[in-house]
Every structure is written in structure tokens, then in C-alpha cells.
Scaffold this active site. Sequence first.
Site, short mmCIF file in Angstrom:
data_model
loop_
_atom_site.label_atom_id
_atom_site.label_comp_id
_atom_site.label_asym_id
_atom_site.label_seq_id
_atom_site.Cartn_x
_atom_site.Cartn_y
_atom_site.Cartn_z
N HIS A 145 0.81 -1.23 0.00
CA HIS A 145 0.00 0.00 0.00
C HIS A 145 0.84 1.28 0.00
O HIS A 145 1.96 1.32 0.53
CB HIS A 145 -0.93 0.01 1.22
CG HIS A 145 -0.16 0.04 2.51
ND1 HIS A 145 0.23 1.21 3.11
CD2 HIS A 145 0.31 -0.96 3.28
CE1 HIS A 145 0.91 0.93 4.20
NE2 HIS A 145 0.98 -0.39 4.33
N HIS A 205 12.17 -0.33 -13.09
CA HIS A 205 11.96 -1.77 -13.28
C HIS A 205 12.03 -2.45 -11.91
O HIS A 205 13.07 -2.41 -11.25
CB HIS A 205 13.03 -2.34 -14.22
CG HIS A 205 12.86 -3.80 -14.50
ND1 HIS A 205 13.70 -4.49 -15.33
CD2 HIS A 205 11.94 -4.71 -14.08
CE1 HIS A 205 13.31 -5.75 -15.41
NE2 HIS A 205 12.25 -5.92 -14.64
C1 LIG Z 1 24.33 -5.36 -8.81
C2 LIG Z 1 24.76 -5.72 -10.19
C3 LIG Z 1 24.04 -4.81 -11.21
C4 LIG Z 1 26.25 -5.45 -10.25
O1 LIG Z 1 26.75 -5.81 -11.48
P1 LIG Z 1 28.24 -5.32 -11.88
O2 LIG Z 1 28.23 -3.84 -11.97
O3 LIG Z 1 28.63 -6.09 -13.10
O4 LIG Z 1 29.14 -5.67 -10.62
P2 LIG Z 1 30.13 -6.89 -10.35
O5 LIG Z 1 29.56 -8.18 -10.86
O6 LIG Z 1 31.46 -6.45 -10.83
O7 LIG Z 1 30.13 -6.95 -8.75
C5 LIG Z 1 30.74 -5.98 -7.94
C6 LIG Z 1 30.79 -6.52 -6.53
O8 LIG Z 1 29.46 -6.61 -6.01
C7 LIG Z 1 29.15 -7.96 -5.65
N1 LIG Z 1 27.76 -8.21 -6.07
C8 LIG Z 1 27.24 -8.04 -7.31
N2 LIG Z 1 25.93 -8.30 -7.31
C9 LIG Z 1 25.61 -8.66 -6.05
C10 LIG Z 1 24.40 -9.04 -5.42
N3 LIG Z 1 23.24 -9.09 -6.14
N4 LIG Z 1 24.41 -9.31 -4.12
C11 LIG Z 1 25.56 -9.25 -3.40
N5 LIG Z 1 26.75 -8.88 -3.95
C12 LIG Z 1 26.78 -8.60 -5.25
C13 LIG Z 1 30.14 -8.82 -6.44
O9 LIG Z 1 30.33 -10.06 -5.81
C14 LIG Z 1 31.37 -7.93 -6.43
O10 LIG Z 1 31.96 -8.03 -5.18
P3 LIG Z 1 33.57 -7.96 -5.00
O11 LIG Z 1 33.96 -6.58 -5.48
O12 LIG Z 1 33.78 -8.16 -3.53
O13 LIG Z 1 34.12 -9.05 -5.86
C15 LIG Z 1 24.41 -7.20 -10.58
O14 LIG Z 1 25.30 -8.11 -9.93
C16 LIG Z 1 22.99 -7.59 -10.21
O15 LIG Z 1 22.69 -8.06 -9.11
N6 LIG Z 1 22.07 -7.36 -11.17
C17 LIG Z 1 20.67 -7.65 -11.02
C18 LIG Z 1 20.13 -8.16 -12.35
C19 LIG Z 1 18.67 -8.49 -12.26
O16 LIG Z 1 18.15 -8.99 -11.28
N7 LIG Z 1 17.96 -8.18 -13.33
C20 LIG Z 1 16.55 -8.42 -13.43
C21 LIG Z 1 16.21 -8.94 -14.78
S1 LIG Z 1 14.51 -9.29 -14.93
#
Ligand SMILES: CC(C)(COP(=O)(O)OP(=O)(O)OC[C@H]1O[C@@H](n2cnc3c(N)ncnc32)[C@H](O)[C@@H]1OP(=O)(O)O)[C@@H](O)C(=O)NCCC(=O)NCCS
Length: 210
Positions: A138, A147
Site C-alpha cells: 500500500h 523496473h
Molecule cells: C548489482 C549488479 C548490477 C552489479 O553488477 P556489476 O556492476 O557487473 O558488478 P560486479 O559483478 O562487478 O560486482 C561488484 C561486486 O558486487 C558484488 N555483487 C554483485 N551483485 C551482487 C548481489 N546481487 N548481491 C551481493 N553482492 C553482489 C560482487 O560479488 C562484487 O563483489 P567484490 O567486489 O567483492 O568481488 C548485478 O550483480 C545484479 O545483481 N544485477 C541484477 C540483475 C537483475 O536482477 N535483473 C533483473 C532482470 S529481470
Amino acid sequence: MKKGVVVVGAGGHAKVCVELLRAMGVQVDYCIGSGDGGAETCVGVPVLHGDEHIRRLREEENYQDAFVAIGSNRLREKLAGKAVSQGYRLVNAISPLAVISPSVRLGGGIAIMAGATINADSAIGDLAIINTGATVDHDCRIGRAVHIAPQCGLAGNVTVGDGSMLGIGCKVIPEQSIGNNVVLGAGSVVIASIPDGVTAVGVPARIIRQ
Ligand SMILES: CC(C)(COP(=O)(O)OP(=O)(O)OC[C@H]1O[C@@H](n2cnc3c(N)ncnc32)[C@H](O)[C@@H]1OP(=O)(O)O)[C@@H](O)C(=O)NCCC(=O)NCCS
């Protein structure tokens, strides 16, 4: 014959949106894919390649209704602006299997997938995506071109600013505010408000990038 909807986009997100529109009884005539090739159909809908077809279908074939089915918030906003400036009306694609309170205010060009629930007095901005199984409780305020990915859970009185992306399975406790253009990593749990323009991840969510 009545013209159907033009869907801008021809990828995975577009497949889901075409099927949402069909489930609403709306006919989809074309998808517009990128100019550098790709599949010829999108769940059975012919794909025209290149953004120039957005204008051509409007000016030469008098299509009036469009839906922008692009997952990237920024690109969705850009292509929606283009479609509107060319005279299209942006329709909504809302699953009959979503549960939306009658007091919810919806903008235009919104996608709400199956299993999503949106509760009393919330507001969903133009071009937002409330993805599969997400719950928005709510009095939430969801901004423009946001998104909310599958299985997110927003408690009551949560605000999400324009252009933000909440990754799959995020949870947000009541009364928190998430700024504009924020990226929340998959599975994050937000227990304190998040400022504009940052990437935050984890449980509890911590900022990893400005
Ligand atoms: C957050 C996110 C955007 C980061 O992506 P990125 O910029 O490529 O970052 P990296 O993969 O280089 O990660 C950077 C750090 O964050 C950490 N990290 C990334 N995503 C994380 C998450 N979801 N939860 C916890 N830690 C995360 C990585 O382990 C890394 O840690 P480190 O520096 O200690 O090694 C991506 O991991 C993510 O979670 N995207 C969500 C996608 C999604 O759900 N889309 C929906 C589609 S319908």
C-alpha cells in the site's frame, strides 16, 4: 481492418509483453527489432528491423498504438519519447493474472506481469515494469521508467525514484525511499533509504558504486 499495437522491442522482454497484450485481447501486428538483424518473428509476431519502422508505420500505415518492450530503463525511456513525438499513444500491458487494487493510479506504457500484486493507494509511473510475482504494497510511489524485477517485495509506503532498477528478489522494508537511477543488486534487502545514482547490493543493502 483495425490496426493492432506496434511493439518496440523483439527480445525476451518483448516476448513476455506480446503475450501480456494477447492475454488482454489486444492484437499485436509488428515488433520492431534492432537494425543489426535478429529473429524474423517474436512469439509469432513479424519483426521489422530498424527504428525507422516506428516512424514509417505511424506515417505511412497510420498505426496509433505502441508499447515499448525494452528492459533497459534508459533505452525504454528514449524510444518511448520517440514514439510519442511521432504521435503514438502508449498502451499498457497488464496481465489478467496480476492483482491490482482499484485505488492504484497507473501511468501509461506500463508492463505488469503475471502474479504481480499492487495494493491500495499506490501509484505506478509511466513506463514502469512490475515484473513477474513482484509485490508492491500500500501507498508506494513507483517513479517513471522504473523496473521492479521478478519476486521483489516492497512493503508499504516505499518510494522508488525515476529510472531505478530493483534486481530480482529485492526486499524493501516500510517507509524507505530509493532515489533516482539506483541499481539494487539481486536479492538485496533495503533497510535504510538509498540516495540517487548509486548501485547497492547485499543484506542489508550497502552502496558499492556511486
Ligand atoms: C548489482 C549488479 C548490477 C552489479 O553488477 P556489476 O556492476 O557487473 O558488478 P560486479 O559483478 O562487478 O560486482 C561488484 C561486486 O558486487 C558484488 N555483487 C554483485 N551483485 C551482487 C548481489 N546481487 N548481491 C551481493 N553482492 C553482489 C560482487 O560479488 C562484487 O563483489 P567484490 O567486489 O567483492 O568481488 C548485478 O550483480 C545484479 O545483481 N544485477 C541484477 C540483475 C537483475 O536482477 N535483473 C533483473 C532482470 S529481470
